[in-house]
Design a protein around this motif. Structure first.
Motif, PDB file in Angstrom:
ATOM      1  N   SER A 220      30.834  34.467  51.088  1.00  0.00           N
ATOM      2  CA  SER A 220      32.065  35.086  50.193  1.00  0.00           C
ATOM      3  C   SER A 220      32.507  36.313  50.843  1.00  0.00           C
ATOM      4  O   SER A 220      33.870  36.063  50.961  1.00  0.00           O
ATOM      5  N   SER A 221      31.901  37.083  51.563  1.00  0.00           N
ATOM      6  CA  SER A 221      32.606  38.141  52.108  1.00  0.00           C
ATOM      7  C   SER A 221      33.317  37.902  53.400  1.00  0.00           C
ATOM      8  O   SER A 221      34.537  38.336  53.449  1.00  0.00           O
ATOM      9  N   MET A 222      32.691  36.884  53.965  1.00  0.00           N
ATOM     10  CA  MET A 222      33.450  36.409  55.215  1.00  0.00           C
ATOM     11  C   MET A 222      34.759  35.760  54.971  1.00  0.00           C
ATOM     12  O   MET A 222      35.759  35.950  55.498  1.00  0.00           O
ATOM     13  N   VAL A 223      34.587  34.735  53.834  1.00  0.00           N
ATOM     14  CA  VAL A 223      36.088  34.002  53.394  1.00  0.00           C
ATOM     15  C   VAL A 223      36.878  34.923  53.190  1.00  0.00           C
ATOM     16  O   VAL A 223      38.128  35.116  53.544  1.00  0.00           O
TER      17      VAL A 223
ATOM     18  N   PHE B 165      44.224  38.201  45.963  1.00  0.00           N
ATOM     19  CA  PHE B 165      43.749  37.306  44.875  1.00  0.00           C
ATOM     20  C   PHE B 165      43.289  36.048  45.390  1.00  0.00           C
ATOM     21  O   PHE B 165      42.155  35.861  45.149  1.00  0.00           O
ATOM     22  N   VAL B 166      44.058  35.369  46.301  1.00  0.00           N
ATOM     23  CA  VAL B 166      43.776  34.337  47.125  1.00  0.00           C
ATOM     24  C   VAL B 166      42.191  34.594  47.836  1.00  0.00           C
ATOM     25  O   VAL B 166      41.300  33.793  47.740  1.00  0.00           O
ATOM     26  N   GLY B 167      42.085  35.684  48.479  1.00  0.00           N
ATOM     27  CA  GLY B 167      40.857  36.342  49.027  1.00  0.00           C
ATOM     28  C   GLY B 167      39.727  35.963  48.204  1.00  0.00           C
ATOM     29  O   GLY B 167      38.439  35.544  48.089  1.00  0.00           O
ATOM     30  N   VAL B 168      39.934  36.696  46.918  1.00  0.00           N
ATOM     31  CA  VAL B 168      38.611  36.730  45.846  1.00  0.00           C
ATOM     32  C   VAL B 168      38.277  35.316  45.383  1.00  0.00           C
ATOM     33  O   VAL B 168      37.205  34.906  45.470  1.00  0.00           O
ATOM     34  N   LEU B 169      39.361  34.598  45.349  1.00  0.00           N
ATOM     35  CA  LEU B 169      39.304  33.021  44.784  1.00  0.00           C
ATOM     36  C   LEU B 169      38.521  32.386  45.879  1.00  0.00           C
ATOM     37  O   LEU B 169      37.384  31.726  45.910  1.00  0.00           O
ATOM     38  N   GLY B 170      38.895  32.551  47.224  1.00  0.00           N
ATOM     39  CA  GLY B 170      38.337  31.814  48.199  1.00  0.00           C
ATOM     40  C   GLY B 170      36.723  32.292  48.337  1.00  0.00           C
ATOM     41  O   GLY B 170      35.969  31.442  48.803  1.00  0.00           O
ATOM     42  N   GLY B 171      36.800  33.681  48.326  1.00  0.00           N
ATOM     43  CA  GLY B 171      35.323  34.298  48.362  1.00  0.00           C
ATOM     44  C   GLY B 171      34.497  33.722  47.419  1.00  0.00           C
ATOM     45  O   GLY B 171      33.173  32.986  47.636  1.00  0.00           O
ATOM     46  N   LEU B 172      34.865  33.780  46.144  1.00  0.00           N
ATOM     47  CA  LEU B 172      34.050  32.916  45.013  1.00  0.00           C
ATOM     48  C   LEU B 172      33.767  31.573  45.317  1.00  0.00           C
ATOM     49  O   LEU B 172      32.776  31.116  45.035  1.00  0.00           O
ATOM     50  N   GLY B 173      34.810  30.773  45.747  1.00  0.00           N
ATOM     51  CA  GLY B 173      34.773  29.308  46.181  1.00  0.00           C
ATOM     52  C   GLY B 173      33.595  29.191  47.323  1.00  0.00           C
ATOM     53  O   GLY B 173      32.831  28.235  47.112  1.00  0.00           O
TER      54      GLY B 173
ATOM     55  N   ALA C   6      45.086  47.860  53.338  1.00  0.00           N
ATOM     56  CA  ALA C   6      44.331  48.714  52.474  1.00  0.00           C
ATOM     57  C   ALA C   6      44.700  48.344  51.133  1.00  0.00           C
ATOM     58  O   ALA C   6      43.706  48.184  50.245  1.00  0.00           O
ATOM     59  N   ALA C   7      45.879  47.728  50.940  1.00  0.00           N
ATOM     60  CA  ALA C   7      46.190  47.513  49.324  1.00  0.00           C
ATOM     61  C   ALA C   7      45.239  46.489  48.581  1.00  0.00           C
ATOM     62  O   ALA C   7      45.006  47.131  47.528  1.00  0.00           O
ATOM     63  N   PRO C   8      44.917  45.521  49.216  1.00  0.00           N
ATOM     64  CA  PRO C   8      43.844  44.684  48.155  1.00  0.00           C
ATOM     65  C   PRO C   8      42.482  45.331  48.095  1.00  0.00           C
ATOM     66  O   PRO C   8      41.875  45.289  47.067  1.00  0.00           O
ATOM     67  N   PHE C   9      42.089  46.061  49.176  1.00  0.00           N
ATOM     68  CA  PHE C   9      40.797  46.874  48.973  1.00  0.00           C
ATOM     69  C   PHE C   9      40.846  47.932  48.153  1.00  0.00           C
ATOM     70  O   PHE C   9      39.806  47.927  46.913  1.00  0.00           O
ATOM     71  N   ASN C  10      41.776  48.714  47.940  1.00  0.00           N
ATOM     72  CA  ASN C  10      42.020  49.686  47.007  1.00  0.00           C
ATOM     73  C   ASN C  10      42.079  49.001  45.615  1.00  0.00           C
ATOM     74  O   ASN C  10      41.712  49.743  44.898  1.00  0.00           O
ATOM     75  N   ALA C  11      42.826  48.138  45.467  1.00  0.00           N
ATOM     76  CA  ALA C  11      42.998  47.540  44.114  1.00  0.00           C
ATOM     77  C   ALA C  11      41.556  47.042  43.674  1.00  0.00           C
ATOM     78  O   ALA C  11      41.402  47.188  42.269  1.00  0.00           O
ATOM     79  N   ILE C  12      40.639  47.020  44.387  1.00  0.00           N
ATOM     80  CA  ILE C  12      39.279  46.597  43.962  1.00  0.00           C
ATOM     81  C   ILE C  12      38.545  47.525  43.580  1.00  0.00           C
ATOM     82  O   ILE C  12      37.877  47.790  42.678  1.00  0.00           O
TER      83      ILE C  12
ATOM     84  N   ILE D 260      31.991  40.332  47.698  1.00  0.00           N
ATOM     85  CA  ILE D 260      33.376  40.707  47.712  1.00  0.00           C
ATOM     86  C   ILE D 260      33.386  42.191  47.560  1.00  0.00           C
ATOM     87  O   ILE D 260      34.257  43.231  48.073  1.00  0.00           O
ATOM     88  N   LEU D 261      32.451  42.710  46.498  1.00  0.00           N
ATOM     89  CA  LEU D 261      32.447  44.232  46.386  1.00  0.00           C
ATOM     90  C   LEU D 261      32.024  45.113  47.673  1.00  0.00           C
ATOM     91  O   LEU D 261      32.748  45.938  47.804  1.00  0.00           O
ATOM     92  N   LEU D 262      31.019  44.385  48.249  1.00  0.00           N
ATOM     93  CA  LEU D 262      30.810  44.991  49.468  1.00  0.00           C
ATOM     94  C   LEU D 262      31.312  44.950  50.314  1.00  0.00           C
ATOM     95  O   LEU D 262      31.831  46.243  51.083  1.00  0.00           O
ATOM     96  N   SER D 263      32.554  44.054  50.776  1.00  0.00           N
ATOM     97  CA  SER D 263      33.181  43.989  51.864  1.00  0.00           C
ATOM     98  C   SER D 263      34.431  44.863  51.484  1.00  0.00           C
ATOM     99  O   SER D 263      35.179  45.464  52.563  1.00  0.00           O
ATOM    100  N   SER D 264      34.641  45.084  50.350  1.00  0.00           N
ATOM    101  CA  SER D 264      35.762  45.735  49.822  1.00  0.00           C
ATOM    102  C   SER D 264      35.488  47.348  49.939  1.00  0.00           C
ATOM    103  O   SER D 264      36.535  48.192  50.407  1.00  0.00           O
ATOM    104  N   THR D 265      34.342  47.712  49.787  1.00  0.00           N
ATOM    105  CA  THR D 265      33.940  48.959  49.914  1.00  0.00           C
ATOM    106  C   THR D 265      33.949  49.446  51.282  1.00  0.00           C
ATOM    107  O   THR D 265      34.457  50.394  51.637  1.00  0.00           O
ATOM    108  N   VAL D 266      33.492  48.615  52.263  1.00  0.00           N
ATOM    109  CA  VAL D 266      33.522  48.983  53.822  1.00  0.00           C
ATOM    110  C   VAL D 266      34.579  48.271  54.304  1.00  0.00           C
ATOM    111  O   VAL D 266      34.657  48.528  55.605  1.00  0.00           O
ATOM    112  N   ARG D 267      35.474  47.700  53.780  1.00  0.00           N
ATOM    113  CA  ARG D 267      36.632  47.080  54.415  1.00  0.00           C
ATOM    114  C   ARG D 267      36.393  46.462  55.528  1.00  0.00           C
ATOM    115  O   ARG D 267      37.109  46.431  56.635  1.00  0.00           O
ATOM    116  N   SER D 268      35.176  45.655  55.799  1.00  0.00           N
ATOM    117  CA  SER D 268      34.930  44.667  56.728  1.00  0.00           C
ATOM    118  C   SER D 268      33.807  43.772  56.533  1.00  0.00           C
ATOM    119  O   SER D 268      33.357  43.796  55.447  1.00  0.00           O
TER     120      SER D 268
END
Lengths: 330, 332
Positions: A87-90, A102-110, A163-169, A241-249
């Motif tokens: 999920s984090s990779m996608v 938004f697409v990122g989150v959907l893809g990750g959950l997918g 930065a924008a999508p990560f900050n948004a999360i 998704i939360l993990l990769s948003s926190t470390v941005r990687s």
């Protein structure tokens, strides 16, 4: 032995050893809080408590909630790390491709959903023992990650343009509460309602206690078992998704470290119910216990090596008391 | 019984053909193993050379011996992973024993003292598992997880997460010695396998251990002291961890970190072993075949030049295929 059992049964007091055994974990948790408050410098500071919760508790708790559902249904999921990682990779790859959060989150959950569906097919259609099935998926997931990252090269998106999508999360908040905690709260409520306040939860418990009886009672075993594994994978995906948003990687195999902690937290949680069944509240307590123990030992100056020994000894002693007392009661 | 007598001949014939197909599926795991070996023998150059075959046995030794430890625990407690027994601590335990051995050797204690200390460490960890599972009645999955944390943590404390190189004449013999053209490491695997197959499959002790794992209450009613057998199974797993740790150190000439990562492959070998037995129960012979199966796959892929990225995934798929195939037989 029989004498003891009979005196136990005829005892009039509402409090007996068995009742006490259900509160050992809670007691140990409170004792630990008091101990660290007294001896670990800075433990009670708001900043530290916030860090414990946002860094350790949120991610582990969401994964452990999924594990709780699976274990309640009598299975086990060794592939939660894979669900998290894929999920984090996608998610990271879609953002790197410029498709937005938004697409990122959907893809990750997918991606996580796919892992869950694969588990469900293996376990329910092919009748593979959950332990082996999810172990196989774990191996496959490792290969998928190696193949898509040239052997395990992390993807860092630390530049400002991403930065924008990560900050948004992770940097946003609603009514002063940070978004990750709101996500955790939502997951907690959803899993609590599903497990303890719905027909689905009753069926899951039936599967876990007596799978054959559940089948003969006309419960749709296939459907419910599949839902259980899909739910677990999606929850792990949210955590990824939360993990990769926190470390941005995206760091390959980062999710693996959550597997054993999630199993540990769930089983620690079983110690608070008198039937020793997994529950949402128990799992949350287990997660808090592990997180507070790590943090407290760190603040007292013990390194990672001793933290691991400490956690092992703590779990051993607390559960030894809890389960040992119960033995004498029955 | 009566239904069989009353059944017309036609139905009996049907039953027989049913049995035949069931037998075919039961042999499926063996057939899959044989097929993969034949494929590698044709496709991978040098696969069947005596040197390579010995190499496969050597590569499978450490995984196999640790998987034997888990297999014995499975035999004594049943394979239901959630409610039955399991030993999650075995890999970390082997790492701890290797660290104890290496540290003692570095401090000038001889091979004898260090080996005894390493094996004793393993057995103490096993005893701890037994205490948690039998006496305190903690769920085995959780109990051995806690012990795993303790063992892995102690290993890190002892080695401070560094590689500790060790050399001794004995380690040289284990790593490079040969007897009848077969290396010491492979001999260890063969001798221990034979001993264990005899002890568990052909001795009264083994039969009683199977009884304890098969039906705990029935075994107790028959007068077996079940607790002692489960204790013994966990202590034996610890013993295997101690013995294997010496082999690990000899193979790498050092105690290294990361032995704990072997946990999942070990469990895979022990559980996969159940499909190599007639009644799908854990057996030493089955685990031996499963360890060799995993070793053959890794070796064959290497010879075929398949990227190492693929290995874990293809292993996973093959394991799932073999297990899925046999699970259809189990359902009948």
């Amino acid at each position: 032995m029989t004498m003891q059992a009979e005196t136990g049964r005829t005892r009039r007091f509402p409090i007996n050893i068995e009742t006490i055994s259900n509160y050992v974990v809670i007691g140990a948790f409170c004792a630990m809080l008091v101990f660290f408050a007294a001896f670990a410098p800075g433990f009670l500071s708001g900043e530290n408590l916030y860090n414990v919760i946002s860094n350790r508790v949120v991610l582990l708790a969401i994964v452990a909630l999924g594990m709780t559902i699976v274990i309640a249904a009598g299975g086990i999921d060794l592939s939660v790390g894979v669900s998290m990682d894929l999920s984090s990779m996608v998610f990271i790859m879609l953002i790197a491709a410029g498709l937005g959060g938004f697409v990122g989150v959907l893809g990750g959950l997918g991606a996580a959903l796919c892992v869950g569906l694969l588990n469900a097919v293996l376990i329910n259609k092919l009748k593979i023992n959950p332990f082996l099935a999810t172990l196989g998926v774990l191996f496959i997931g490792q290969s998928v990650q190696r193949l898509s990252t040239q052997g395990g090269v992390p993807i860092y998106l630390t530049r400002a343009e991403f930065a924008a999508p990560f900050n948004a999360i992770v940097r946003s908040s609603l009514l002063g509460i940070p978004t990750p905690m709101i996500v955790l709260a939502l997951c907690l409520v959803a899993v609590y309602l599903a497990m303890h306040r719905s027909v689905f939860g009753r069926y899951v418990a039936a599967l876990g206690v007596q799978a054959d009886v559940a089948r003969f009672s006309g419960i749709r075993v296939l459907f419910h078992m599949s839902m259980v594994f899909v739910a677990c994978a999606v929850l792990a995906g949210i955590s990824g998704i939360l993990l990769s948003s926190t470390v941005r990687s995206y760091v390959p195999f980062a999710g693996d470290s959550f597997l054993l902690d999630a199993i540990g937290a769930t089983f620690i949680g079983t110690a608070i119910s008198s039937e020793r069944r997994p529950s949402v509240v128990g799992t949350l307590l287990g997660v808090l216990l592990l997180a507070v123990m790590r943090n407290g030992l760190l603040l007292m100056g013990y390194n990672f090596f001793w933290q691991q020994v400490g956690i092992g000894v703590l779990v051993f002693v607390v559960l030894g008391l809890s389960f040992g007392l119960r033995k004498r009661a029955d | 019984m009566t239904t069989t007598i009353d059944a017309p001949n036609g139905r009996e014939g049907q039953l027989n053909s049913g049995n035949l197909s069931k037998l075919a599926i039961r042999l499926g795991a063996f057939a899959a193993f044989a097929g993969i070996v034949i494929y590698f023998a044709i496709a991978a150059r040098g696969f069947t050379s005596p040197f390579n075959l010995t190499n496969i046995v050597e590569q499978s030794t450490i995984l196999g011996l640790l998987a034997f430890g888990v297999t014995v625990v499975f035999i004594g407690t049943g394979t239901d992973v959630q409610r039955g027994g399991i030993d999650l601590s075995i890999a970390a335990n082997a790492g701890l024993c290797a660290a104890v051995y290496a540290v003692l050797m570095r401090q000038g204690f001889g091979d004898a003292v260090s080996i005894v200390a390493a094996i004793a460490t393993g057995m103490i960890i096993g005893l701890l598992n037994g205490l948690a599972v039998v006496t305190l009645r903690i769920i085995p999955l959780l109990a051995t997880l806690a012990v795993m944390n303790i063992a892995a943590g102690l290993e890190l404390v002892l080695t401070e997460n560094t590689v500790i190189p060790v050399q001794s004449p004995l380690l040289q013999v284990i790593a490079f010695g040969r007897f009848l053209g077969i290396s010491t490491l492979a001999w260890c695997f063969i001798v221990i396998s034979v001993l264990l197959i005899w002890a568990l499959q052909y001795s009264p002790l083994g039969l009683r251990l199977y009884a304890v794992g098969g039906h705990h209450e029935a075994a107790r009613a028959a007068g077996i002291r079940t607790g002692r057998y489960v204790y013994a199974a966990y202590i034996f797993a610890g013993f295997m961890a101690g013995v294997t740790s010496i082999l690990i150190v000899s193979r790498l000439s050092a105690s290294t970190t990361g032995t704990g990562l072997m946990l999942l492959p070990i469990l895979a070998a022990a559980l996969l072993g159940t499909v190599f037995s007639r009644r799908f129960i854990p057996t030493i012979g089955g685990t031996l075949l499963a360890a060799l199966f995993i070793g053959v796959l890794a070796n064959g892929f290497q010879l075929l030049g398949i990227s190492s990225y693929w290995v874990a995934g293809v292993q996973g798929v093959l394991i799932l295929c073999v297990v899925a195939m046999t699970s259809f037989a189990k359902r009948d």
